[in-house]
Design an enzyme around this catalytic site. Structure first.
Site, PDB file in Angstrom:
ATOM      1  N   HIS A 257      77.009   9.550  43.755  1.00 41.29           N
ATOM      2  CA  HIS A 257      77.608   9.183  42.453  1.00 41.29           C
ATOM      3  C   HIS A 257      79.108   8.988  42.666  1.00 41.29           C
ATOM      4  O   HIS A 257      79.497   8.173  43.486  1.00 41.29           O
ATOM      5  CB  HIS A 257      77.255  10.276  41.437  1.00 41.29           C
ATOM      6  CG  HIS A 257      77.618  10.002  40.012  1.00 41.29           C
ATOM      7  ND1 HIS A 257      77.987   8.782  39.513  1.00 41.29           N
ATOM      8  CD2 HIS A 257      77.636  10.852  38.938  1.00 41.29           C
ATOM      9  CE1 HIS A 257      78.225   8.876  38.218  1.00 41.29           C
ATOM     10  NE2 HIS A 257      78.020  10.119  37.839  1.00 41.29           N
ATOM     11  N   HIS A 296      72.765   0.205  43.125  1.00 43.36           N
ATOM     12  CA  HIS A 296      72.993   0.808  41.806  1.00 43.36           C
ATOM     13  C   HIS A 296      71.670   0.904  41.075  1.00 43.36           C
ATOM     14  O   HIS A 296      70.808   0.030  41.226  1.00 43.36           O
ATOM     15  CB  HIS A 296      73.955  -0.077  40.992  1.00 43.36           C
ATOM     16  CG  HIS A 296      74.618   0.654  39.882  1.00 43.36           C
ATOM     17  ND1 HIS A 296      73.997   0.828  38.660  1.00 43.36           N
ATOM     18  CD2 HIS A 296      75.795   1.305  39.809  1.00 43.36           C
ATOM     19  CE1 HIS A 296      74.805   1.529  37.874  1.00 43.36           C
ATOM     20  NE2 HIS A 296      75.894   1.832  38.544  1.00 43.36           N
ATOM     21  N   ASP A 352      82.396   1.754  43.665  1.00 40.17           N
ATOM     22  CA  ASP A 352      83.033   2.613  44.683  1.00 40.17           C
ATOM     23  C   ASP A 352      83.414   1.872  45.944  1.00 40.17           C
ATOM     24  O   ASP A 352      84.093   2.438  46.804  1.00 40.17           O
ATOM     25  CB  ASP A 352      82.084   3.773  45.027  1.00 40.17           C
ATOM     26  CG  ASP A 352      81.945   4.714  43.843  1.00 40.17           C
ATOM     27  OD1 ASP A 352      80.824   4.859  43.318  1.00 40.17           O
ATOM     28  OD2 ASP A 352      82.969   5.261  43.409  1.00 40.17           O
TER      29      ASP A 352
HETATM   30  C1  SDX Z   1      78.196   5.315  40.857  1.00 44.85           C
HETATM   31  O1  SDX Z   1      74.789   5.308  37.268  1.00 44.85           O
HETATM   32  C2  SDX Z   1      75.943   4.833  37.273  1.00 44.85           C
HETATM   33  O2  SDX Z   1      76.297   4.027  36.447  1.00 44.85           O
HETATM   34  C3  SDX Z   1      76.872   5.336  38.388  1.00 44.85           C
HETATM   35  C4  SDX Z   1      78.247   4.693  38.427  1.00 44.85           C
HETATM   36  C5  SDX Z   1      79.078   5.080  37.232  1.00 44.85           C
HETATM   37  O3  SDX Z   1      80.020   4.337  36.912  1.00 44.85           O
HETATM   38  O4  SDX Z   1      78.855   6.179  36.690  1.00 44.85           O
HETATM   39  O5  SDX Z   1      78.116   3.289  38.484  1.00 44.85           O
HETATM   40  C6  SDX Z   1      79.033   5.168  39.650  1.00 44.85           C
HETATM   41  O6  SDX Z   1      77.683   6.362  41.092  1.00 44.85           O
HETATM   42  C7  SDX Z   1      77.948   4.105  41.722  1.00 44.85           C
HETATM   43  C8  SDX Z   1      76.952   4.399  42.893  1.00 44.85           C
HETATM   44  C9  SDX Z   1      77.705   5.088  44.008  1.00 44.85           C
HETATM   45  N1  SDX Z   1      76.786   5.538  45.042  1.00 44.85           N
HETATM   46  C10 SDX Z   1      76.696   4.923  46.233  1.00 44.85           C
HETATM   47  O7  SDX Z   1      77.336   3.920  46.544  1.00 44.85           O
HETATM   48  C11 SDX Z   1      75.747   5.594  47.214  1.00 44.85           C
HETATM   49  C12 SDX Z   1      74.864   4.538  47.889  1.00 44.85           C
HETATM   50  N2  SDX Z   1      73.977   3.986  46.896  1.00 44.85           N
HETATM   51  C13 SDX Z   1      72.622   4.526  46.852  1.00 44.85           C
HETATM   52  O8  SDX Z   1      72.543   5.887  47.130  1.00 44.85           O
HETATM   53  C14 SDX Z   1      71.834   4.060  45.634  1.00 44.85           C
HETATM   54  O9  SDX Z   1      71.994   2.707  45.555  1.00 44.85           O
HETATM   55  C15 SDX Z   1      72.136   4.675  44.270  1.00 44.85           C
HETATM   56  C16 SDX Z   1      72.132   6.153  44.309  1.00 44.85           C
HETATM   57  C17 SDX Z   1      73.441   4.194  43.757  1.00 44.85           C
HETATM   58  C18 SDX Z   1      71.024   4.186  43.339  1.00 44.85           C
HETATM   59  O10 SDX Z   1      69.885   4.753  43.798  1.00 44.85           O
HETATM   60  P1  SDX Z   1      68.422   4.445  43.180  1.00 44.85           P
HETATM   61  O11 SDX Z   1      68.489   3.596  41.979  1.00 44.85           O
HETATM   62  O12 SDX Z   1      67.720   5.758  43.085  1.00 44.85           O
HETATM   63  O13 SDX Z   1      67.793   3.537  44.287  1.00 44.85           O
HETATM   64  P2  SDX Z   1      66.907   4.077  45.469  1.00 44.85           P
HETATM   65  O14 SDX Z   1      67.639   5.117  46.262  1.00 44.85           O
HETATM   66  O15 SDX Z   1      65.560   4.386  44.922  1.00 44.85           O
HETATM   67  O16 SDX Z   1      66.826   2.767  46.404  1.00 44.85           O
HETATM   68  C19 SDX Z   1      65.900   1.720  46.143  1.00 44.85           C
HETATM   69  C20 SDX Z   1      65.751   1.002  47.498  1.00 44.85           C
HETATM   70  C21 SDX Z   1      65.407   1.983  48.640  1.00 44.85           C
HETATM   71  O17 SDX Z   1      64.727   1.240  49.625  1.00 44.85           O
HETATM   72  P3  SDX Z   1      63.084   1.421  49.732  1.00 44.85           P
HETATM   73  O18 SDX Z   1      62.848   2.913  49.880  1.00 44.85           O
HETATM   74  O19 SDX Z   1      62.552   0.855  48.423  1.00 44.85           O
HETATM   75  O20 SDX Z   1      62.719   0.613  50.946  1.00 44.85           O
HETATM   76  O21 SDX Z   1      67.019   0.416  47.861  1.00 44.85           O
HETATM   77  C22 SDX Z   1      67.510   1.039  49.042  1.00 44.85           C
HETATM   78  C23 SDX Z   1      66.759   2.357  49.197  1.00 44.85           C
HETATM   79  O22 SDX Z   1      66.707   2.745  50.552  1.00 44.85           O
HETATM   80  N3  SDX Z   1      68.943   1.285  48.842  1.00 44.85           N
HETATM   81  C24 SDX Z   1      69.853   1.187  49.804  1.00 44.85           C
HETATM   82  C25 SDX Z   1      71.080   1.495  49.181  1.00 44.85           C
HETATM   83  N4  SDX Z   1      70.871   1.775  47.893  1.00 44.85           N
HETATM   84  C26 SDX Z   1      69.540   1.645  47.681  1.00 44.85           C
HETATM   85  N5  SDX Z   1      69.754   0.865  51.128  1.00 44.85           N
HETATM   86  C27 SDX Z   1      70.910   0.867  51.817  1.00 44.85           C
HETATM   87  N6  SDX Z   1      72.109   1.161  51.289  1.00 44.85           N
HETATM   88  C28 SDX Z   1      72.239   1.469  49.980  1.00 44.85           C
HETATM   89  N7  SDX Z   1      73.436   1.745  49.464  1.00 44.85           N
END
Ligand code: SDX
Length: 416
Positions: A257, A296, A352
């Protein structure tokens, strides 16, 4: 210089409109006729928690609006103080309302001697700055005689106090961790300018003050994100605003997050040079590593905040060849991710990804990036806590039990 910032933001909006061929729909939804049907995934994905008029995230097009105003226009024309007023009170303030609001923020920004002594008596600097922030807000709650009054009026006043005091605490945390003398607020400065000053010890340039103001505007609210939802869940038991915000800080701290901005800088430093990006990315994919700053839960398009932060990062990175190299690594990494994960899984840069480069160019320490996020998001947290309090119902979702149906109780001497 601030005209150049305005032009960059205007161009970012034009690109967004061109690439998404529209602006957010005018009539989003009317009032909700509860109960509603929704398909819920793990982690409450898709679940509807409440109705709100505070902000809307259009994930398919990549648009963000606060009370109907889009984040591009607010970034171009507004200030964090004005945006905080908009989020809390639901409308843009008149000049008189804004002047009074800024005067109140300025008054609360100067910590009382009791608050100053109590915050500085904490064992700051031993853990992560977000833990320092969490502890300091908790102490402020102990010292506020109104903290147990959970009326909307009292909690609104606490919201204003927290918007005012979080930058001061962030400054104290930033300086104390390096043995530098903490600084009291200067209410004559804007909140953004004073935040930079209280962290660095120097009056910021006009450019840094304006860029920080834009960063605070962009991070202020974002729908039912984890930390906002956390704050609302705590307050929904009719607990108090301080407890709700302490919880929100705890949630924002996590690298999935708000902590991602710090993790992005560490990733860029780990890659080390633009020539290493492809090999690094290939290895990260083989290891199924999440690339910090991408993806996201809601945006399946380019995060509009990243659209604004990207050109600001480019502008500020020119100050220092080291930061310029980080920026070049970021641009190359973005293209590698978008060309694969963007196409396959609609994974794009989020807020981010470029924010850390902006802060690094301002010589802000990486560990302080997430506290800056909290300085901004406390406006959204408190606005949504207050909105929900007006029609409160305690949050209590379900868990689907998948454990054993009926087990006999085995006396301890008969257990394996
Ligand atoms: C913020 O919610 C908000 O609005 C948050 C925010 C705010 O203003 O409050 O926008 C701020 O928190 C932004 C996000 C910051 N976090 C990151 O950058 C961390 C990296 N991102 C991931 O951890 C992920 O994208 C999340 C946590 C942001 C979202 O996660 P989800 O919706 O639970 O998605 P998921 O983990 O279920 O992923 C779905 C697929 C997976 O692949 P499969 O298992 O289906 O094969 O997408 C892939 C994931 O592996 N994936 C990624 C990825 N994010 C998702 N693969 C590589 N790199 C990534 N960053």
């Amino acid at each position: 210089m601030t005209d150049q910032i305005k032009e960059l933001i205007k161009a970012a909006k034009e690109r967004a409109v061109k690439e998404t061929d529209s602006e957010p729909e005018p009539a989003l939804t009317s009032a909700v006729d509860w109960p509603v049907d929704c398909k819920v995934g793990l982690g409450l994905e898709g679940a509807v928690a409440c109705e709100t008029t505070i902000g809307y995230v259009n994930g398919s097009k990549g648009w963000l609006i606060y009370r109907g105003l889009d984040c591009f226009e607010l970034s171009e024309f507004s200030t964090f103080e004005e945006t905080s007023y908009l989020l809390i009170f639901g409308k843009l303030p008149t000049q008189k309302e804004l002047d009074e609001f800024k005067a109140k923020l300025g008054k609360y920004r100067v910590l009382t001697q009791e608050e100053w002594d109590a915050v500085n008596a904490l064992p700051l600097g031993k853990g992560h700055p977000m833990s320092d922030l969490r502890s300091a807000v908790s102490v402020l709650g102990l010292l506020d005689p109104t903290s147990e009054d959970t009326s909307v009026e009292a909690e609104t006043e606490v919201a204003i106090k927290l918007i005012a005091k979080l930058p001061v605490i962030t400054g104290i945390v930033a300086r104390t961790r390096h043995g530098e003398k903490p600084l009291q607020a200067n209410p004559d400065l804007s909140l953004a300018a004073d935040l930079v000053r209280m962290m660095s010890g120097n009056e910021p340039t006009e450019e840094d003050a304006r860029v920080m103001d834009v960063c605070l505007i962009l991070h202020a609210d974002h729908g039912m994100n984890a930390s906002t939802f956390t704050s609302m869940v705590v307050n929904s038991s009719l607990s108090d605003m301080y407890s709700s915000i302490v919880a929100g800080i705890g949630s924002l701290k996590g690298p999935l997050h708000g902590g991602a901005n710090e993790a992005v800088l560490k990733t860029l430093e780990e890659i080390g040079s633009p020539d290493n990006v492809d090999a690094w990315y290939k290895k990260a994919r083989e290891q199924k590593r999440k690339v910090m700053g991408f993806g996201h839960r809601v945006y399946k398009a380019y995060d509009p905040r990243a659209r604004v932060l990207h050109p600001l990062a480019e502008l500020l990175s020119k100050r220092d060849p080291k930061i310029q190299s980080l920026y070049e690594i970021a641009v190359k990494l973005e293209s590698a991710v978008i060309s694969e994960l963007g196409k396959e899984k609609k994974i794009f840069p989020n807020v981010d990804f470029y924010s850390g480069i902006v802060y690094a160019a301002m010589k802000i320490e990486t560990e302080m990036f997430t506290p800056i996020f909290a300085v901004s998001r406390v406006a959204g947290w408190t606005a949504r806590v207050l909105e929900y309090l007006k029609k409160n119902r305690i949050f209590r979702p379900r868990g689907i039990y998948v454990g054993p149906a009926r087990e006999e109780y085995v006396p301890i001497d008969k257990r394996g």
